[in-house]
Enzyme design. Sequence first.
Site, PDB file in Angstrom:
ATOM      1  N   GLU A 147     -45.199 106.482 -86.068  1.00 41.91           N
ATOM      2  CA  GLU A 147     -45.088 105.070 -86.447  1.00 41.91           C
ATOM      3  C   GLU A 147     -46.174 104.806 -87.469  1.00 41.91           C
ATOM      4  O   GLU A 147     -47.355 104.992 -87.185  1.00 41.91           O
ATOM      5  CB  GLU A 147     -45.300 104.159 -85.239  1.00 41.91           C
ATOM      6  CG  GLU A 147     -44.138 104.143 -84.272  1.00 41.91           C
ATOM      7  CD  GLU A 147     -44.413 103.238 -83.076  1.00 41.91           C
ATOM      8  OE1 GLU A 147     -43.613 103.270 -82.130  1.00 41.91           O
ATOM      9  OE2 GLU A 147     -45.436 102.506 -83.079  1.00 41.91           O
ATOM     10  N   ASP A 190     -50.943  91.999 -82.168  1.00 42.59           N
ATOM     11  CA  ASP A 190     -51.865  93.117 -82.035  1.00 42.59           C
ATOM     12  C   ASP A 190     -53.249  92.690 -81.581  1.00 42.59           C
ATOM     13  O   ASP A 190     -53.718  91.603 -81.905  1.00 42.59           O
ATOM     14  CB  ASP A 190     -51.967  93.862 -83.366  1.00 42.59           C
ATOM     15  CG  ASP A 190     -50.742  94.718 -83.616  1.00 42.59           C
ATOM     16  OD1 ASP A 190     -50.507  95.640 -82.809  1.00 42.59           O
ATOM     17  OD2 ASP A 190     -50.007  94.444 -84.577  1.00 42.59           O
ATOM     18  N   TYR A 233     -38.316 100.601 -77.563  1.00 35.31           N
ATOM     19  CA  TYR A 233     -39.765 100.657 -77.372  1.00 35.31           C
ATOM     20  C   TYR A 233     -40.092  99.689 -76.250  1.00 35.31           C
ATOM     21  O   TYR A 233     -40.002  98.484 -76.425  1.00 35.31           O
ATOM     22  CB  TYR A 233     -40.432 100.244 -78.690  1.00 35.31           C
ATOM     23  CG  TYR A 233     -41.952 100.341 -78.733  1.00 35.31           C
ATOM     24  CD1 TYR A 233     -42.742 100.243 -77.600  1.00 35.31           C
ATOM     25  CD2 TYR A 233     -42.597 100.519 -79.960  1.00 35.31           C
ATOM     26  CE1 TYR A 233     -44.118 100.329 -77.673  1.00 35.31           C
ATOM     27  CE2 TYR A 233     -43.983 100.589 -80.046  1.00 35.31           C
ATOM     28  CZ  TYR A 233     -44.738 100.489 -78.896  1.00 35.31           C
ATOM     29  OH  TYR A 233     -46.099 100.547 -78.977  1.00 35.31           O
TER      30      TYR A 233
END
Lengths: 290, 409
Positions: A52, A63, A178
Amino acid sequence: MARTRIDETFARLKGADGRPALVTFITAGDPDYETSYGLLQALPAAGADVIELGMPFTDPMADGPSIQASSLRALKSGMTVRKTLAMVRSFRETDTTTPIVLMGYYNPIYIYGPDAFVRDAFAAGVDGLIVVDVPPEEDAEICLPAIEGGLNFIRLATPTTDDKRLPAVLANTSGFVYYVSIAGITGTRAPDVTAVKDSVDRIKRQTALPVCVGFGVKSAEQVEAIGAYADGVVVGSALVNAVATSLDKDGGATPSTVESVISLVSLLSKGLVRRPAPMTAEHPDQTVSA
Amino acid sequence: MDKTTDALPNSYRTGPDETGHFGIYGGRFVAETLMPLILELEEAYEAAKRDPGFKAELDQLNAHYSGRPSPLYFAERLTEHFGGAKIYFKRDELNHTGSHKINNCLGQIQLARRMGKTRIIAETGAGQHGVAVATVAARFGLPCVVYMGATDIERQKPNVFRMKLLGAEIVPVTSGTGTLKDAMNDALRDWVANVENTFYIIGTAAGPHPYPAMVRDFQSIIGRETRQQMMEREGRLPDTLVACIGGGSNAIGLFHDFLDDRQVAIYGVEAGGHGLEVNNGHAASMNGGRPGVLHGNRTYLLQDDDGQILEGHSISAGLDYPGVGPEHAWLRDSGRVTYVSATDKEALTAFQLCTKLEGIIPALEPAHALAFVTKLAPTLTKDNLLVMNLCGRGDKDIFAVADHLGMEM
């Protein structure tokens, strides 16, 4: 849609190799183009099955501090969407098999132009996209163009994605799913292995796609524990932290930058335990579509 | 599809559509973790709107806790001074907590309680929203965490202290450049990590659907009151509306009720900072930015050619945001509202003028609106009824103003 390198890789790992995938995240351009390109090139040999590649953004809302700092380092070094695509293009000159997933936020793609982005990414040798802030409700933006353009669109499922919502999340997902193991931002809490297993099983009941687990994974033991039931384990913040701690006081790369990340990837890949040969080992196709 | 390029719509008041879009703007651009929450919030808000009890409770709080309706005040000396339009101030600075922000916070905390949420989070720039959130959290006994940029904490000390007194926990945000957008990022990160028990009170009419519509609805009381008060005072509708625009909640609150009264000219005033010609030196996203996606919605954004978000600049911490509510973006493209800008200097001049002529110390945010009125009013006839939203009081800004004017406190 034609099979991508992602599809090929998971088919091989599930079939002949009989082990989970190690999915590694690094930010393109962190701490500078040359260093991160060197790192990118060294990842497959160190044990990364899927890469990734983070496209840096000023405001990475999902994040944690590690990847925020990594993004800002990359932007400061002058990284752009165009340069990220160029990096993939260079990588493909020597590596034609390791899947590359570009991961980022939508605005830089929107400004580039979604159709142009998909076309240029595919041409550069990108296999899939993860666009964190585009849920199924906004599929027309980039998900559908990506699929049409030959790219996998990998979506995140989270602890808040209940059974009612899961079909919508899975509908246009391809390549792999994911699973975000914690409700939170990247690289903060450690996942609860048992709860994660239940969720992975729940997702697998609704899709034949490989399910990879990430968020908070930092040790070979975690890789092994999660890899026992997931098709892949994603490691991101731990690698980005390795970059951060290797830097000099001005935030520049040092001779140990690539080495420290690569040795961590090697260490983590030790957790990729070959599964006991399943009953279906002689019918790998069945395993893939199961 | 693209409503913004259509001919004039039948109504400007029907948005957003069922997917949360105003033309191409708005939407729900959030991480999957938040999506179920956003949908739950939308459902809860729709249910609350249909519940007469919700409205009754909010009406009570607005009347007796906040002090609504806020007066519509004829600014006689400014009117004389400019020699043009008849200037009225909608005095939302007289609300409890000193700005229009309380209108939205009372609505959202009622919703939070209905949804059984036990923890409140918020972002704040100038601190007006943070104070309003801390206030309603104290009033209803809920713990409250306010994210505020480290830079803003430095320039808005009085409000920081107010929030602390009210029992809120202030989290200084050092990520990015430590201003409002970074505070919003960190509030979103908190929300993602605490989805079960936490309600995020967004302060402006931006963010993922349903926030832009919900915040607008709670703020629209400003325009509804203005209509009624102007009818009582002058027997007709105003001719001109002016409000400042950061995220744009006070502006949409004043404008929304009048959008379909086509004879009413409407102006939004963005923060021109050092001037629109100064690269990254202003916070005028509609006059100096372009459409993009940030904080859950598509709207006009200050950004570079790579789609990276710029910080912008304004003397006013409340206008210093690189985006704007999506409904404003749509109203801009459709031409219904005219968006202009005023610089730091013009706002400072207007701030002093208002203080000296009307005995009202305005916040630096509405001082931008007044700066534009300074230019507009003299060009209008004396029978032109102009309403400016005086959306906040200036107590919080006196230190910053003293600093800019080189005055000793």
